[in-house]
Scaffold this active site. Structure first.
Site, short mmCIF file in Angstrom:
data_model
loop_
_atom_site.label_atom_id
_atom_site.label_comp_id
_atom_site.label_asym_id
_atom_site.label_seq_id
_atom_site.Cartn_x
_atom_site.Cartn_y
_atom_site.Cartn_z
N GLU A 81 -15.18 2.39 0.22
CA GLU A 81 -15.92 1.48 1.10
C GLU A 81 -16.82 2.28 2.05
O GLU A 81 -16.41 3.29 2.59
CB GLU A 81 -14.94 0.63 1.92
N ARG A 91 -9.28 -15.95 4.55
CA ARG A 91 -9.33 -17.12 3.66
C ARG A 91 -7.93 -17.61 3.34
O ARG A 91 -7.70 -18.79 3.06
CB ARG A 91 -10.07 -16.72 2.37
N CYS A 144 -7.58 -5.69 4.76
CA CYS A 144 -8.08 -4.36 4.40
C CYS A 144 -9.20 -3.92 5.33
O CYS A 144 -9.17 -2.82 5.88
CB CYS A 144 -8.56 -4.34 2.95
N HIS A 168 -10.95 0.51 -2.13
CA HIS A 168 -10.39 -0.65 -2.82
C HIS A 168 -10.20 -0.32 -4.30
O HIS A 168 -11.02 0.37 -4.90
CB HIS A 168 -11.33 -1.86 -2.68
N1 PCA Z 1 -5.89 -6.13 -0.21
C1 PCA Z 1 -6.22 -7.09 0.83
C2 PCA Z 1 -5.20 -6.86 1.92
C3 PCA Z 1 -4.11 -6.05 1.31
C4 PCA Z 1 -4.67 -5.57 0.02
O1 PCA Z 1 -4.14 -4.77 -0.74
C5 PCA Z 1 -7.67 -7.00 1.29
O2 PCA Z 1 -8.54 -6.60 0.49
O3 PCA Z 1 -7.97 -7.36 2.43
#
Ligand code: PCA
Length: 215
Positions: A81, A91, A144, A168
């Site tokens: 990111e 959401r 996240c 991610h």
């Molecule tokens: N993904 C979520 C929160 C925890 C995770 O593993 C997110 O993308 O916010």
């Protein structure tokens, strides 16, 4: 000189029975690769608590680099990111039923923080190893992004010599048996996060290479 990288993974959330980010960090915990020591921390998928848990781990481990990892179901690549934004807009509820809508994470903080990881170098190294990867320009507005912002806010103010960021990752195949969504194998994601950890520990400067998106 050995370098230490703290990697974090989240508990399962939503309707999932596992979170690939937690599976990945558990596999890498305690590994030493090319003079880089990797330590892992499990993080609750809960607003605010997640930030506190990672700050405690940073204080305890005193790493050179912090990389938080989370599941982004629906993505087909591993995505470092670029930026964390100062807003929560959930959401779905988190794992303790909190569902903030349009709330600042830190009312006194800046609008955003950039990752201080060499994100384009990480993408390049993963691709060289045959791992699908791209830069992402949004970590969303759920836990996240919240954790990413909270960690960068802490590092900037309390520990500026530590570099940090967020990656991610897609689903793993066992999560997509009954849904029409992309996945990458756990082995491939573990390899990708290993590459991200080593690259981040060894290289402070990013490369200048196109990696943007039109939308
Ligand atoms: N993904 C979520 C929160 C925890 C995770 O593993 C997110 O993308 O916010």
């Amino acid at each position: 000189m050995k370098k230490k990288v703290l990697i974090t993974g989240f508990d399962p959330f939503g309707n999932e029975h596992l979170n690939p980010s937690l599976e990945v960090v558990k596999r890498l915990d305690g590994k030493v690769i090319e003079d880089v020591v990797i330590v892992a921390q499990e993080v609750p998928t809960v607003f605010h608590k997640s930030i506190q848990v990672v700050i405690e781990a940073i204080k305890k481990e005193q790493p050179d680099v912090v990389i938080c990892i989370g599941q982004a179901g629906g993505r087909a690549q591993i995505t470092p990111e670029r930026i964390a934004i100062n807003v929560d807009d959930a959401r779905i509820p988190d794992n303790e039923t909190n569902q903030p809508i349009d709330e600042p994470i830190d009312p006194n903080g800046p609008a955003a923080y950039f990752s201080t990881l060499p994100i384009k170098r990480i993408v390049k190294e993963m691709r060289k190893a045959g791992i699908p990867s791209s830069v992402s320009n949004s970590a969303g507005t759920f836990v996240c992004n919240h954790l990413f912002y909270g960690v960068m806010n802490y590092l900037e103010k309390q520990a500026p010599s530590i570099r940090g960021g967020f990656i991610h990752i897609p689903y793993i195949p066992e999560q997509t048996i009954e849904k029409n969504a992309p996945s990458l194998s756990l082995d491939l994601i573990v390899k990708g996060i290993e590459i991200a950890s080593i690259t981040s520990a060894k290289e402070q400067e990013d490369i200048c290479e196109s990696g943007g998106a039109i939308h």
